[in-house]
Scaffold this motif. Structure first.
Motif, short mmCIF file in Angstrom:
data_model
loop_
_atom_site.label_atom_id
_atom_site.label_comp_id
_atom_site.label_asym_id
_atom_site.label_seq_id
_atom_site.Cartn_x
_atom_site.Cartn_y
_atom_site.Cartn_z
N GLN A 179 -0.80 -10.50 6.50
CA GLN A 179 0.20 -9.44 6.58
C GLN A 179 0.96 -9.50 7.91
OE1 GLN A 179 -0.69 -5.59 4.65
NE2 GLN A 179 -0.77 -4.82 6.71
N ARG A 183 5.03 -10.16 8.61
CA ARG A 183 5.85 -9.07 9.15
C ARG A 183 6.65 -9.47 10.38
NH1 ARG A 183 1.79 -3.82 8.81
NH2 ARG A 183 2.19 -3.33 6.61
N GLU A 201 -5.43 -8.80 4.98
CA GLU A 201 -5.57 -8.06 6.23
C GLU A 201 -6.91 -8.31 6.87
OE1 GLU A 201 -4.63 -3.79 5.83
OE2 GLU A 201 -4.37 -4.38 3.75
N LEU A 215 -4.29 -2.67 19.71
CA LEU A 215 -5.06 -2.95 18.50
C LEU A 215 -5.44 -4.42 18.54
CD1 LEU A 215 -2.93 -0.91 15.95
CD2 LEU A 215 -5.31 -0.46 16.58
N ARG A 236 -3.05 0.72 -3.05
CA ARG A 236 -3.32 1.28 -1.73
C ARG A 236 -2.06 1.56 -0.95
NH1 ARG A 236 -7.88 -2.43 0.91
NH2 ARG A 236 -9.58 -1.91 -0.50
N PHE A 237 -1.12 0.61 -0.98
CA PHE A 237 0.05 0.72 -0.12
C PHE A 237 1.17 1.53 -0.74
CE2 PHE A 237 -2.10 -2.34 2.28
CZ PHE A 237 -1.51 -2.39 3.54
N GLN B 179 -6.87 9.41 0.45
CA GLN B 179 -5.48 9.02 0.19
C GLN B 179 -5.05 9.41 -1.22
OE1 GLN B 179 -3.94 5.38 2.08
NE2 GLN B 179 -3.90 4.57 0.02
N ASP B 180 -5.89 9.11 -2.20
CA ASP B 180 -5.55 9.44 -3.60
C ASP B 180 -5.51 10.94 -3.84
OD1 ASP B 180 -5.85 6.75 -3.81
OD2 ASP B 180 -7.59 6.81 -5.13
N GLU B 201 -9.69 5.63 2.51
CA GLU B 201 -9.58 4.86 1.27
C GLU B 201 -10.93 4.36 0.82
OE1 GLU B 201 -6.51 1.72 1.38
OE2 GLU B 201 -6.33 2.45 3.43
N SER B 202 -11.13 4.38 -0.47
CA SER B 202 -12.34 3.77 -1.02
C SER B 202 -11.96 2.46 -1.70
CB SER B 202 -12.98 4.71 -2.03
OG SER B 202 -12.07 5.00 -3.07
N GLU B 203 -12.98 1.65 -1.93
CA GLU B 203 -12.74 0.36 -2.58
C GLU B 203 -12.26 0.58 -4.01
OE1 GLU B 203 -14.94 -3.37 -1.48
OE2 GLU B 203 -16.12 -2.63 -3.15
N LEU B 204 -11.36 -0.29 -4.45
CA LEU B 204 -10.87 -0.27 -5.82
C LEU B 204 -11.20 -1.61 -6.46
CD1 LEU B 204 -7.24 1.11 -5.23
CD2 LEU B 204 -9.20 2.40 -6.11
N THR B 205 -11.52 -1.58 -7.75
CA THR B 205 -11.70 -2.84 -8.45
C THR B 205 -10.77 -2.88 -9.66
OG1 THR B 205 -13.57 -1.87 -9.65
CG2 THR B 205 -14.09 -3.24 -7.75
N PHE B 206 -10.20 -4.06 -9.87
CA PHE B 206 -9.29 -4.30 -10.99
C PHE B 206 -10.12 -4.69 -12.20
CE2 PHE B 206 -6.58 -7.26 -13.42
CZ PHE B 206 -5.43 -6.51 -13.58
N LEU B 215 -7.55 0.40 -12.45
CA LEU B 215 -8.18 0.30 -11.13
C LEU B 215 -9.27 1.35 -11.06
CD1 LEU B 215 -4.98 -0.24 -8.97
CD2 LEU B 215 -6.84 -1.89 -9.27
N VAL B 222 -13.51 2.07 2.56
CA VAL B 222 -13.02 0.90 3.30
C VAL B 222 -12.20 1.27 4.53
CG1 VAL B 222 -13.10 -0.70 1.34
CG2 VAL B 222 -11.01 0.61 1.77
N PRO B 231 -4.68 4.98 14.33
CA PRO B 231 -3.78 3.88 14.72
C PRO B 231 -3.95 2.64 13.85
CG PRO B 231 -4.88 4.81 16.66
CD PRO B 231 -5.51 5.46 15.45
N VAL B 232 -5.18 2.38 13.41
CA VAL B 232 -5.42 1.22 12.53
C VAL B 232 -4.68 1.42 11.21
CG1 VAL B 232 -7.18 -0.03 11.21
CG2 VAL B 232 -7.65 0.65 13.59
N GLU B 235 -0.91 0.94 11.74
CA GLU B 235 -0.51 -0.47 11.90
C GLU B 235 -0.56 -1.19 10.55
OE1 GLU B 235 0.88 -1.91 14.32
OE2 GLU B 235 0.74 -4.03 13.75
N ARG B 236 -1.62 -0.95 9.78
CA ARG B 236 -1.75 -1.63 8.49
C ARG B 236 -0.64 -1.25 7.53
NH1 ARG B 236 -7.88 -0.95 6.62
NH2 ARG B 236 -8.85 -2.19 8.24
N PHE B 237 -0.34 0.05 7.47
CA PHE B 237 0.60 0.53 6.46
C PHE B 237 2.06 0.43 6.89
CE2 PHE B 237 -3.14 1.97 4.50
CZ PHE B 237 -2.83 2.27 3.18
#
Lengths: 321, 321
Positions: A179, A183, A201, A215, A236-237, B179-180, B201-206, B215, B222, B231-232, B235-237
């Motif tokens: 990621q 970016r 990630e 970070l 998620r995103f 989040q959900d 966030e929790s883990e999701l499985t497809f 999902l 996670v 901050p993490v 940065e990720r999102f």
């Protein structure tokens, strides 16, 4: 008469949002889809907020052969960092990486790959990593074309991204690549801002360096945004199901399945690399960008498969007429 | 004269983007900040794409006392699911949860909390979970006010969100909440779409259910999007450092440090709950929404601290004059 014809052609070209696409089935599918989801009153009309389009990156928006560009970045980073790591001269996978021995690197398997990622994608701040990527993409050159990698993006796909955005779509990248790696350059090259780039990630830790928050990139991977990881990354995103998805390999299969599982009109597309002269020709047998199961599913479900050789007038922006 | 005065007041009110804020220091800081980063030619001007504003949710945008609303949701879900789990009558933390014995639930500690989350936030598809949350927020009522929870959002903060968006900001939620859980209602209540909601966030499985992709929510967490996790998450999102951040507790301290560590003008704000009559009064000693270290840092660094009792004319939308 000739003058009038040239004028008419220029007018048509100006009106054509996808001038680098030949008038084949793929272009027709794309235009029909965009028309029906954006026409007020159409039974397939979709509100702009739900016009989410997702694109794989490697092999869909830019060239991924002979190996993913991010691997070349990692190898170049090993070379750049090697003076601080004299032990790399005698330990794998670094020894092979420094010798440019790709077979030797490949022989170290997943363990070797993870060590390369840890050495080149971790142990530094996100700012420092972005600086290194920016420097690399502005100087490193592809072994075959000798072009910088950001010039090896596909002109027809650039036009498609613009065309969708002009029609109220929000365009995202959903790629197995790093990621942070993407970016650093996707906004200037594709017009896709960092917040619309979803990739694999690694863990980040918040730390204070001389009292200033940073970070730090850690070697632990927290999301492999490939195969079944793509729908997970999308949920998620974005938290919305896309209505339009484009990929080129089996790594995109679940993303296309997820996209087409929603109600209403949906578009699923695959770039089929059929052009050994202008780019590369590969599918079922390729180790990079394998297109096998997804190609079968595309046939069974009527997904759009772009025949690069016959449907793209131009491959790279610099080759545009 | 009276008619003219009323007319003048109406005009002023129409021009005031923050009518539920008294003319105190917080309102002044906010307006000064927005003016300087949006005025072309100002040395503090910020391009619209970089106008990222992040908001905590619990205690910053809506009431978090006597306990986070999502805990009430989990307890109500335990009740709803209990007919399928006869064993819950005799095993903790479910036994206490079913009895409405909050002290008993609290006594089961983190292990109990994780079991409650696993039982109520996992083992179902993302669609099913969203359906349950939507049903809950439209019917469940707060124990003190008897209002539905989405009416217990802060009117001054709704105005602030609108004001920032009208000035080209992109508003995000960055919360420790699920989040959900938030995404099921934030768009209609705050005008913040799902892709701008970052939470734990929790883990999701497809998976394929009868051939259809879904999902599935898993009990494994996670990302805990609180304290250093904020901050993490940002940065990720987003991949950009915000220029504006608002929180209310020590869980927001690192988000405010991260936001203010960038170059140029930056805004950091804290809602200080000082109003025992109209809402709640709590800070250093509270177990929910503890505001202690961040309050000290706000004093030392000049962050804006909103005195709810004295600076907010109105707390909840329904109380608006």
């Amino acid at each position: 008469m000739l003058g009038a014809l040239a004028w008419a052609q220029a007018c048509l070209a100006a009106q054509d949002p996808l001038p680098s696409w030949n008038d084949g089935p793929s272009k027709q599918h794309i235009e029909e889809f965009v028309k029906k989801v954006t026409t007020q009153g159409s039974p397939d009309f979709v509100e702009p907020a739900e016009r989410i389009a997702v694109f794989d990156n490697d092999g869909t928006l830019w060239t991924e052969q002979p190996v993913y560009s991010e691997v070349f970045f990692a190898l170049d980073q090993v070379r750049a960092l090697s003076p601080q790591h004299p032990e790399w001269k005698t330990t794998e996978p670094f020894k092979s990486a420094l010798a440019g021995d790709m077979k030797g690197v490949a022989a170290t398997g997943e363990k070797g790959a993870l060590e390369l990622v840890a050495a080149t994608h971790a142990g530094m701040t996100t700012d420092e990593f972005a600086r290194r990527v920016k420097q690399w993409v502005s100087t490193a050159r592809h072994p075959k074309t000798k072009r910088v990698y950001t010039e090896m993006v596909y002109q027809p796909m650039l036009e498609l991204l613009h065309y969708l955005r002009d029609n109220g779509f929000k365009t995202y990248i959903v790629s197995g690549g790093g990621q942070d790696f993407m970016r650093a350059w996707t906004e200037s090259v594709y017009g896709i801002p960092p917040e619309q780039v979803i990739g694999s990630e690694s863990e980040l830790t918040f730390e204070l360096q001389d009292g200033k928050p940073v970070l730090m990139k850690q070697p632990k991977v927290v999301l492999v945004d490939d195969h079944a990881g793509k729908p997970v990354g999308i949920e998620r995103f974005i938290g919305r199901k896309p209505i339009f998805a484009f990929g080129n390999s089996d790594g995109d299969q679940q993303m296309l399945e997820w996209t087409t599982s929603g109600d209403g009109a949906r578009f699923a597309g695959l770039v089929h690399h059929t052009d050994a002269d202008r780019e590369y020709a590969y599918d079922r047998q390729s180790k990079v960008g394998t297109l096998d199961k997804a190609l079968d599913e595309a046939g069974a479900k009527g997904w759009t498969v772009v025949d690069m050789k016959n449907e793209w007038k131009t491959i790279y922006p610099a080759d545009k007429q």
